[in-house]
Motif scaffolding. Structure first.
Motif, mmCIF file in Angstrom:
data_model
loop_
_atom_site.group_PDB
_atom_site.id
_atom_site.type_symbol
_atom_site.label_atom_id
_atom_site.label_comp_id
_atom_site.label_asym_id
_atom_site.label_seq_id
_atom_site.Cartn_x
_atom_site.Cartn_y
_atom_site.Cartn_z
ATOM 1 N N LEU A 190 4.595 -1.030 -4.173
ATOM 2 C CA LEU A 190 4.152 -0.460 -3.061
ATOM 3 C C LEU A 190 5.467 0.426 -2.435
ATOM 4 O O LEU A 190 6.536 0.157 -2.937
ATOM 5 C CB LEU A 190 3.723 -1.572 -2.140
ATOM 6 C CG LEU A 190 2.576 -2.455 -2.569
ATOM 7 C CD1 LEU A 190 2.164 -3.491 -1.609
ATOM 8 C CD2 LEU A 190 1.405 -1.597 -3.039
ATOM 9 N N THR A 191 5.247 1.125 -1.514
ATOM 10 C CA THR A 191 6.166 1.626 -0.719
ATOM 11 C C THR A 191 6.031 1.361 0.606
ATOM 12 O O THR A 191 4.929 0.938 1.093
ATOM 13 C CB THR A 191 6.258 3.389 -1.051
ATOM 14 O OG1 THR A 191 5.108 3.683 -0.277
ATOM 15 C CG2 THR A 191 6.573 3.545 -2.404
ATOM 16 N N LEU A 192 6.954 1.365 1.487
ATOM 17 C CA LEU A 192 6.922 1.208 2.887
ATOM 18 C C LEU A 192 5.946 2.223 3.814
ATOM 19 O O LEU A 192 6.072 3.619 3.509
ATOM 20 C CB LEU A 192 8.489 1.347 3.669
ATOM 21 C CG LEU A 192 9.389 0.057 3.373
ATOM 22 C CD1 LEU A 192 10.606 0.285 4.106
ATOM 23 C CD2 LEU A 192 8.649 -1.288 4.147
ATOM 24 N N ALA A 193 5.081 1.675 4.525
ATOM 25 C CA ALA A 193 4.385 2.510 5.412
ATOM 26 C C ALA A 193 5.157 3.401 6.298
ATOM 27 O O ALA A 193 6.323 2.893 6.622
ATOM 28 C CB ALA A 193 3.181 1.858 6.046
ATOM 29 N N PRO A 194 4.737 4.332 6.788
ATOM 30 C CA PRO A 194 5.442 5.207 7.846
ATOM 31 C C PRO A 194 6.011 4.462 9.025
ATOM 32 O O PRO A 194 5.381 3.716 9.147
ATOM 33 C CB PRO A 194 4.506 6.281 8.113
ATOM 34 C CG PRO A 194 3.425 6.682 7.132
ATOM 35 C CD PRO A 194 3.495 5.154 6.477
ATOM 36 N N GLU A 195 7.060 4.827 9.797
ATOM 37 C CA GLU A 195 7.540 4.272 10.663
ATOM 38 C C GLU A 195 6.711 3.864 12.063
ATOM 39 O O GLU A 195 6.664 2.968 12.388
ATOM 40 C CB GLU A 195 8.804 5.015 11.338
ATOM 41 C CG GLU A 195 9.501 4.492 12.803
ATOM 42 C CD GLU A 195 10.382 3.179 12.377
ATOM 43 O OE1 GLU A 195 10.403 2.273 13.084
ATOM 44 O OE2 GLU A 195 10.704 3.050 11.091
ATOM 45 N N GLU A 196 5.690 4.672 11.986
ATOM 46 C CA GLU A 196 4.581 4.401 13.253
ATOM 47 C C GLU A 196 4.005 3.272 12.710
ATOM 48 O O GLU A 196 3.265 2.413 13.636
ATOM 49 C CB GLU A 196 3.958 5.553 13.453
ATOM 50 C CG GLU A 196 3.026 6.288 12.348
ATOM 51 C CD GLU A 196 3.758 7.463 11.774
ATOM 52 O OE1 GLU A 196 3.037 7.949 10.885
ATOM 53 O OE2 GLU A 196 4.942 7.511 11.604
ATOM 54 N N LYS A 197 3.538 3.043 11.424
ATOM 55 C CA LYS A 197 2.825 1.851 11.018
ATOM 56 C C LYS A 197 3.655 0.648 11.021
ATOM 57 O O LYS A 197 3.309 -0.398 11.491
ATOM 58 C CB LYS A 197 2.549 1.958 9.487
ATOM 59 C CG LYS A 197 1.589 3.043 9.343
ATOM 60 C CD LYS A 197 0.007 2.980 10.007
ATOM 61 C CE LYS A 197 -0.977 4.189 9.637
ATOM 62 N NZ LYS A 197 -2.192 4.016 10.232
#
Length: 209
Positions: A89-96
């Motif tokens: 997986l990758t990190l979700a965007p900062e807002e998430k």
């Protein structure tokens, strides 16, 4: 101490939500969420000890949170996924990430697991509620400990044949593991602390994209 996640002993507890796709008629929700709690000695159950005000890595500089704790959370999840040859997986965007912190803070304030599930657009959620920060003194330590229980303990139930991923009645026992290995693309790790810093709440949100 060997933590038993499934309530086989009286002083252990689990509060699990079933796959929501299977239980829409009951819950009115649309996908999967799962909660874990630990030994009662390590959990603060007194609602008066929490506060509507909370601290998170999105809102404050606090020694509990390192700059890389979310990356550490992601790395640990991918480490487990790699053991089954699953794509990382990758990190979700900062807002998430910020949204997941807020969900954790709101759940902590209301003492209600998954009370704001779906607010960030997640498809699944694992939760570690009401942990005592004297149990784990950093966000990475707390997250690693929960992820270990969620993956290793629950996978053992599957590999032993004690629980079946295809049986909806078994989901409450192995849902963390199934969520962690699910067909998701990104993840957000959020932790909120009570105002006094003694109590923490972990939410891990999984996203389809």
């Amino acid at each position: 101490m060997n933590f038993n996640l499934f309530g086989r002993m009286a002083n252990y507890a689990i509060c699990a939500s079933f796959a929501l796709a299977m239980h829409c008629a009951v819950s009115g929700c649309s996908d999967e969420r799962h909660e874990s709690s630990i030994n009662a000695v390590d959990v603060i159950n007194d609602e008066s000890s929490s506060s509507a005000k909370s601290l998170s890595s999105s809102s404050t500089a606090n020694s509990f949170f390192s700059e890389t704790w979310r990356e550490d959370c992601l790395a640990k999840i991918n480490e487990y996924r790699a053991t089954e040859n699953l794509d990382p997986l990758t990190l979700a965007p900062e807002e998430k990430q910020v949204c997941t912190d807020k969900e954790a803070a709101d759940d902590l304030a209301e003492n209600k697991a998954h009370g704001h599930f779906g607010n960030c657009g997640e498809g699944a959620q694992n939760s570690g509620p009401n942990f005592n920060t004297s149990w784990r003194k950093t966000a990475t330590e707390a997250t690693d400990a929960y992820l270990k229980m969620m993956w290793e303990d629950e996978k053992a139930l599957v590999t032993s044949g004690e629980r079946d991923p295809d049986k909806k009645e078994d989901y409450s026992y192995i849902g963390h593991y199934l969520n962690m290995k699910g067909n998701y693309k990104t993840v957000a790790c959020g932790i909120a602390l009570s105002e006094d810093g003694k109590k923490g709440w972990l939410n891990i949100n999984f996203f389809r994209k």
